[in-house]
Write a protein that holds these residues in place. Structure first.
Motif, PDB file in Angstrom:
ATOM      1  N   LEU A 102      45.528 113.093  46.662  1.00 16.74           N
ATOM      2  CA  LEU A 102      46.156 112.089  47.424  1.00 16.74           C
ATOM      3  C   LEU A 102      45.708 112.425  48.864  1.00 16.74           C
ATOM      4  O   LEU A 102      44.715 111.669  49.615  1.00 16.74           O
ATOM      5  CB  LEU A 102      47.339 112.965  47.786  1.00 16.74           C
ATOM      6  N   ALA A 103      45.192 113.763  49.574  1.00 15.40           N
ATOM      7  CA  ALA A 103      44.441 113.760  50.740  1.00 15.40           C
ATOM      8  C   ALA A 103      43.131 113.131  50.683  1.00 15.40           C
ATOM      9  O   ALA A 103      42.877 111.810  51.226  1.00 15.40           O
ATOM     10  CB  ALA A 103      44.107 115.600  50.698  1.00 15.40           C
ATOM     11  N   GLN A 104      42.841 113.545  49.539  1.00 16.85           N
ATOM     12  CA  GLN A 104      41.436 112.141  48.926  1.00 16.85           C
ATOM     13  C   GLN A 104      41.536 110.898  49.292  1.00 16.85           C
ATOM     14  O   GLN A 104      40.840 109.679  49.352  1.00 16.85           O
ATOM     15  CB  GLN A 104      41.003 112.546  47.651  1.00 16.85           C
ATOM     16  N   ALA A 105      43.049 110.388  49.064  1.00 20.74           N
ATOM     17  CA  ALA A 105      43.146 109.100  48.824  1.00 20.74           C
ATOM     18  C   ALA A 105      43.055 108.163  49.997  1.00 20.74           C
ATOM     19  O   ALA A 105      42.602 107.067  50.385  1.00 20.74           O
ATOM     20  CB  ALA A 105      44.694 108.319  48.055  1.00 20.74           C
ATOM     21  N   TRP A 106      43.898 109.384  51.065  1.00 19.62           N
ATOM     22  CA  TRP A 106      44.026 108.790  52.303  1.00 19.62           C
ATOM     23  C   TRP A 106      42.500 108.754  53.282  1.00 19.62           C
ATOM     24  O   TRP A 106      42.162 108.106  53.737  1.00 19.62           O
ATOM     25  CB  TRP A 106      44.652 109.562  53.056  1.00 19.62           C
ATOM     26  N   ALA A 123      40.784 109.188  44.453  1.00 15.48           N
ATOM     27  CA  ALA A 123      41.511 110.595  43.658  1.00 15.48           C
ATOM     28  C   ALA A 123      41.453 111.153  42.696  1.00 15.48           C
ATOM     29  O   ALA A 123      41.567 112.070  42.428  1.00 15.48           O
ATOM     30  CB  ALA A 123      42.509 109.785  43.657  1.00 15.48           C
ATOM     31  N   PHE A 124      40.584 110.771  42.052  1.00 12.84           N
ATOM     32  CA  PHE A 124      39.864 110.941  40.363  1.00 12.84           C
ATOM     33  C   PHE A 124      39.093 112.403  40.382  1.00 12.84           C
ATOM     34  O   PHE A 124      39.961 112.958  39.477  1.00 12.84           O
ATOM     35  CB  PHE A 124      39.649 109.588  39.481  1.00 12.84           C
ATOM     36  N   PHE A 125      38.390 112.663  41.010  1.00 12.68           N
ATOM     37  CA  PHE A 125      37.495 113.730  40.114  1.00 12.68           C
ATOM     38  C   PHE A 125      39.053 114.630  41.138  1.00 12.68           C
ATOM     39  O   PHE A 125      38.713 116.221  39.719  1.00 12.68           O
ATOM     40  CB  PHE A 125      36.414 113.415  41.521  1.00 12.68           C
ATOM     41  N   ARG A 157      48.259 100.829  49.245  1.00 10.67           N
ATOM     42  CA  ARG A 157      47.197 100.724  48.407  1.00 10.67           C
ATOM     43  C   ARG A 157      46.771 102.314  48.126  1.00 10.67           C
ATOM     44  O   ARG A 157      46.117 102.627  46.793  1.00 10.67           O
ATOM     45  CB  ARG A 157      45.856 100.468  49.292  1.00 10.67           C
ATOM     46  N   VAL A 158      46.701 102.991  49.182  1.00  9.23           N
ATOM     47  CA  VAL A 158      46.659 104.403  48.606  1.00  9.23           C
ATOM     48  C   VAL A 158      47.644 104.710  47.600  1.00  9.23           C
ATOM     49  O   VAL A 158      47.506 106.029  46.509  1.00  9.23           O
ATOM     50  CB  VAL A 158      47.034 105.092  50.126  1.00  9.23           C
ATOM     51  N   LEU A 190      50.048 111.141  60.645  1.00  6.28           N
ATOM     52  CA  LEU A 190      51.131 111.933  59.987  1.00  6.28           C
ATOM     53  C   LEU A 190      51.595 110.719  58.443  1.00  6.28           C
ATOM     54  O   LEU A 190      52.617 111.676  58.054  1.00  6.28           O
ATOM     55  CB  LEU A 190      52.019 110.594  60.989  1.00  6.28           C
ATOM     56  N   LEU A 191      51.129 109.699  57.984  1.00  3.14           N
ATOM     57  CA  LEU A 191      51.629 109.410  57.094  1.00  3.14           C
ATOM     58  C   LEU A 191      50.473 110.417  56.045  1.00  3.14           C
ATOM     59  O   LEU A 191      51.453 110.342  54.745  1.00  3.14           O
ATOM     60  CB  LEU A 191      50.548 107.861  57.084  1.00  3.14           C
TER      61      LEU A 191
END
Length: 286
Positions: free
Chosen positions: A221-225, A167-169, A100-101, A265-266
Motif C-alpha cells: 500500500l505504501a509502495q502504491a502511493w 504493489a506487486f513486489f 487509482r491507488v 494524510l491519505l
C-alpha cells in the motif's frame, strides 16, 4: 552452634535480568507498557511531532528566516486548499488518486499473493520464476512509463498498471519468503494428520504466514502511493500527482506542499484501515 546465613544477596539489576530471562514482568513495567498502548495515549503521541513541526514551520515563515517563495506559511497552504475546494477541484483530485491507488493495490496484491504461493510452495516455481522476477524488480518505476504509454496509450489502464506493478513486489517478496521458511515440523505434523494440498495450506501454512501477508500488504500500500506520482505523469489531467507536477510548472509552492501533505494524510488513513484488517485477521488465524 548456629549455621552461617546461606542466603545470597542479588543486586536489583541482576534480579531484573533474571526475571526477564524467566519471562516474569514486574507490575510497574507491565503498567507502563499498558499505559503507552492505550489508544488515547497513542493518538496524542502521534499528533505531538506533527504539531511541533507545524509550530516550527509557522515560526520560520512568520519571522522571515525562510523566504515565502521557498516555504509558504501554513495559512497560505491552507488557503490554497480552500481555493481548490471552492472550485470543486480538490475533492476530484483526491477521489481520482484514491481510486487509482486502491485499484492498483488490489490488482497487484492479488497477483502478488498468487505468484508468491507458486514460488513459495513449489520448488519448480521458485527455480523458474525467482530469477526473472528479481531482475524485473530492479527496474525503476519511471522506466515503465514510456512502455506503458506505448502499450496502453494514456488512459486509466496504464496508470493503474504502473501502480499494480509497484504493489506487486512487496507482497510477492514477503509472502514467498515466509512460505519458504514455514517450520518444517509444523508441516510434518499436519501431514501426520493426513492433511494434504489445500487442507494443509489452509490449516498449517496459511496461519503461519498471516503476519507476513499483512506486512507485505502494508508495504504494498505504501509502495502504491509512491508509484502514484509516477503513474500520474502519464499524460494525466487530474489527481494529486498531476496537481504536484502542475504546481511545480506554475511555481505554486503552496500547492506543492498541499499535495505532499494530502498524500501523507491519505497514506496514513489507508494504512490505519489496513491495521484494523490486520487485527481482525490475526484474531481469526493466529
Amino acid at each position: 552452634m548456629s549455621l552461617p546465613d546461606q542466603r545470597v544477596v542479588v543486586p536489583a539489576d541482576a534480579r531484573e535480568a533474571l526475571d526477564a530471562a524467566r519471562g516474569v514482568r514486574r507490575h510497574a513495567e507491565v503498567g507502563a507498557r499498558h499505559a503507552w498502548d492505550r489508544p488515547v495515549v497513542r493518538v496524542i503521541g502521534g499528533f505531538l511531532l506533527p504539531a511541533l513541526i507545524i509550530i516550527a514551520w509557522q515560526v520560520v515563515t512568520t519571522t522571515g528566516l525562510v523566504a515565502p517563495y521557498l516555504l509558504p506559511s501554513p495559512e497560505s497552504v491552507f488557503a490554497a486548499g480552500v481555493e481548490l475546494a471552492d472550485r470543486g477541484l480538490l475533492w476530484t483530485h483526491i477521489a481520482i488518486s484514491v481510486q487509482r491507488v486502491l485499484l492498483g493495490f488490489a490488482i497487484g496484491s492479488v497477483i502478488g499473493l498468487a505468484i508468491a504461493g507458486i514460488v513459495g510452495l513449489s520448488r519448480i516455481g521458485d527455480v523458474l520464476l525467482s530469477p526473472t522476477l528479481s531482475a524485473v524488480r530492479a527496474v525503476p518505476s519511471l522506466a515503465w512509463v514510456p512502455l506503458l504509454i506505448l502499450w496502453m496509450q494514456i488512459g486509466e489502464e496504464s496508470k493503474v498498471t504502473l501502480i499494480a506493478i509497484g504493489a506487486f513486489f512487496p507482497v510477492y517478496t514477503t509472502v514467498a519468503s515466509a512460505l519458504r521458511h514455514v517450520d518444517p515440523q509444523l508441516v510434518e505434523a499436519g501431514r501426520s494428520f493426513s492433511l494434504r494440498g489445500w487442507s494443509l495450506f489452509r490449516t498449517v501454512q496459511l496461519p503461519a504466514v498471516v503476519p507476513s501477508v499483512i506486512a507485505g500488504l502494508r508495504l504494498a500500500l505504501a509502495q502504491a502511493w509512491l508509484f502514484l506520482v509516477a503513474a500520474e505523469l502519464i499524460a494525466s489531467s487530474m489527481g494529486l500527482g498531476f496537481l504536484l507536477t502542475d504546481s511545480q510548472n506554475s511555481g505554486r509552492v503552496d500547492r506543492i506542499i498541499l499535495s505532499i501533505v494530502l498524500l501523507a494524510l491519505l497514506g496514513t488513513i489507508t494504512n490505519a484501515l489496513l491495521v484494523l484488517v490486520e487485527k481482525y485477521l490475526l484474531r481469526r488465524w493466529v
